[in-house]
Design a protein around this motif. Structure first.
Motif, PDB file in Angstrom:
ATOM      1  N   ASP A 163      -1.535   0.682  -8.653  1.00  0.00           N
ATOM      2  CA  ASP A 163      -1.441  -0.761  -7.781  1.00  0.00           C
ATOM      3  C   ASP A 163      -0.989  -1.858  -8.631  1.00  0.00           C
ATOM      4  O   ASP A 163      -0.412  -2.829  -8.320  1.00  0.00           O
ATOM      5  CB  ASP A 163      -2.996  -0.903  -7.383  1.00  0.00           C
ATOM      6  N   SER A 187       0.737  -1.109   0.108  1.00  0.00           N
ATOM      7  CA  SER A 187      -0.095  -0.001  -0.148  1.00  0.00           C
ATOM      8  C   SER A 187       1.040   1.146  -0.005  1.00  0.00           C
ATOM      9  O   SER A 187       0.565   2.088  -0.683  1.00  0.00           O
ATOM     10  CB  SER A 187      -0.954  -0.069   0.990  1.00  0.00           C
ATOM     11  N   HIS A 213     -10.490   0.300  -8.132  1.00  0.00           N
ATOM     12  CA  HIS A 213      -9.040  -0.101  -8.519  1.00  0.00           C
ATOM     13  C   HIS A 213      -8.939  -1.428  -8.952  1.00  0.00           C
ATOM     14  O   HIS A 213      -7.213  -1.650  -9.656  1.00  0.00           O
ATOM     15  CB  HIS A 213      -8.302   0.118  -7.294  1.00  0.00           C
ATOM     16  N   THR A 244     -14.281   0.811  -0.058  1.00  0.00           N
ATOM     17  CA  THR A 244     -15.049   1.858  -0.247  1.00  0.00           C
ATOM     18  C   THR A 244     -16.178   2.174   1.003  1.00  0.00           C
ATOM     19  O   THR A 244     -16.170   3.298   1.617  1.00  0.00           O
ATOM     20  CB  THR A 244     -16.115   1.597  -1.768  1.00  0.00           C
ATOM     21  N   ILE A 277     -10.943   3.977  -5.109  1.00  0.00           N
ATOM     22  CA  ILE A 277     -10.948   2.730  -4.225  1.00  0.00           C
ATOM     23  C   ILE A 277     -11.828   1.510  -4.815  1.00  0.00           C
ATOM     24  O   ILE A 277     -11.584   0.549  -5.077  1.00  0.00           O
ATOM     25  CB  ILE A 277     -11.389   2.978  -2.843  1.00  0.00           C
ATOM     26  N   SER A 298     -12.460  -4.440  -2.961  1.00  0.00           N
ATOM     27  CA  SER A 298     -12.481  -2.977  -3.394  1.00  0.00           C
ATOM     28  C   SER A 298     -13.969  -2.290  -2.794  1.00  0.00           C
ATOM     29  O   SER A 298     -13.915  -1.151  -2.637  1.00  0.00           O
ATOM     30  CB  SER A 298     -12.484  -3.052  -4.991  1.00  0.00           C
ATOM     31  N   VAL A 335      -4.805   5.498  -9.478  1.00  0.00           N
ATOM     32  CA  VAL A 335      -4.781   4.563  -8.530  1.00  0.00           C
ATOM     33  C   VAL A 335      -4.874   3.214  -9.132  1.00  0.00           C
ATOM     34  O   VAL A 335      -4.191   2.136  -8.796  1.00  0.00           O
ATOM     35  CB  VAL A 335      -5.916   4.920  -7.471  1.00  0.00           C
ATOM     36  N   TYR A 336      -5.599   2.953  -9.914  1.00  0.00           N
ATOM     37  CA  TYR A 336      -5.592   1.680 -10.722  1.00  0.00           C
ATOM     38  C   TYR A 336      -4.493   1.157 -11.348  1.00  0.00           C
ATOM     39  O   TYR A 336      -3.891   0.245 -11.119  1.00  0.00           O
ATOM     40  CB  TYR A 336      -6.596   1.721 -12.027  1.00  0.00           C
ATOM     41  N   HIS A 344      -6.510   1.904  -0.621  1.00  0.00           N
ATOM     42  CA  HIS A 344      -7.112   0.975  -1.778  1.00  0.00           C
ATOM     43  C   HIS A 344      -7.366  -0.322  -1.318  1.00  0.00           C
ATOM     44  O   HIS A 344      -8.416  -1.005  -1.555  1.00  0.00           O
ATOM     45  CB  HIS A 344      -6.395   1.176  -3.001  1.00  0.00           C
ATOM     46  N   ALA A 404      -6.975   8.015  -1.671  1.00  0.00           N
ATOM     47  CA  ALA A 404      -7.528   6.772  -2.244  1.00  0.00           C
ATOM     48  C   ALA A 404      -6.455   5.797  -2.431  1.00  0.00           C
ATOM     49  O   ALA A 404      -6.738   4.485  -2.350  1.00  0.00           O
ATOM     50  CB  ALA A 404      -7.901   7.086  -3.694  1.00  0.00           C
ATOM     51  N   GLU A 416      -8.937   7.805 -10.557  1.00  0.00           N
ATOM     52  CA  GLU A 416      -9.466   6.685 -10.674  1.00  0.00           C
ATOM     53  C   GLU A 416      -8.111   5.818 -11.685  1.00  0.00           C
ATOM     54  O   GLU A 416      -7.903   4.623 -10.970  1.00  0.00           O
ATOM     55  CB  GLU A 416     -10.739   6.345 -11.232  1.00  0.00           C
TER      56      GLU A 416
END
Length: 194
Positions: free
Chosen positions: A128, A22, A110, A89, A107, A85, A124-125, A50, A46, A121
């Motif tokens: 990760d 993380s 992701h 959220t 979140i 996920s 973060v996607y 996540h 976020a 979005e």
């Protein structure tokens, strides 16, 4: 919201390995947010949250999903990789009082992505997927692309993910398919050639 507070909360609930992941996602997301000139605080919140629910028990993930995201999760209740996920959220909203839709959606999506993703979005996607310890076919190419063309990076990543899921005979979330088609249809990647 104070990121150090969220880090402390996260460290108390996640294993060392998941917590370190993380932190790497947070660092990668911040790097990308600076390149793409997007709100650093939203991205940081976020990114750090996540995987908050990643190590929740299956029963808890299913319960949260059934009670608060029934329509979106009913076909995926046996897949905790997707359910965490949604549970994350729920936690962001109800434990940390986060109501910002960009943060909550980053979140929530992701893992699967979705069509019409916001820039937060997307960051973060892909963060990760490309954090420095990730190691899978084509990750180096995806990592390089992410710092030049976010949409191309996401397309290569989702193509890779879909190919893996097909080869393993696993369910592909409809959001991932719709995201891929949306990127291609709207030519957000600057054409269909990579």
């Amino acid at each position: 919201m104070d990121i150090n507070f969220l880090k402390k909360e996260l460290s108390s609930i996640l294993s060392k390995k998941r917590y370190e992941h993380s932190i790497r996602v947070l660092e990668t997301a911040i790097e990308l947010a600076k390149i793409y000139n997007i709100d650093l605080e939203k991205v940081a919140i976020a990114a750090i949250l996540h995987d908050f629910a990643k190590e929740f028990k299956r029963d808890e993930l299913v319960s949260i999903s059934k009670n608060f995201f029934k329509e979106e999760t009913e076909d995926y209740l046996d897949n905790i990789e997707i359910l965490h996920s949604y549970a994350g959220t729920y936690i962001a909203k109800n434990k940390f009082n986060i109501n910002d839709s960009d943060i909550l959606n980053a979140i929530k999506y992701h893992t699967t992505g979705r069509k019409n993703m916001s820039l937060i979005e997307k960051i973060v996607y892909i963060a990760d997927a490309i954090e420095p310890k990730r190691d899978y076919p084509h990750v180096k190419k995806i990592r390089e692309l992410a710092f030049k063309n976010l949409d191309k990076a996401i397309l290569v990543e989702v193509n890779n993910k879909i190919e893996y899921l097909v080869n393993e005979n696993l369910v592909i979330h409809i959001n991932s398919i719709e995201m891929r088609n949306w990127l291609l249809k709207n030519k957000l990647i600057g054409g269909n050639k990579l």
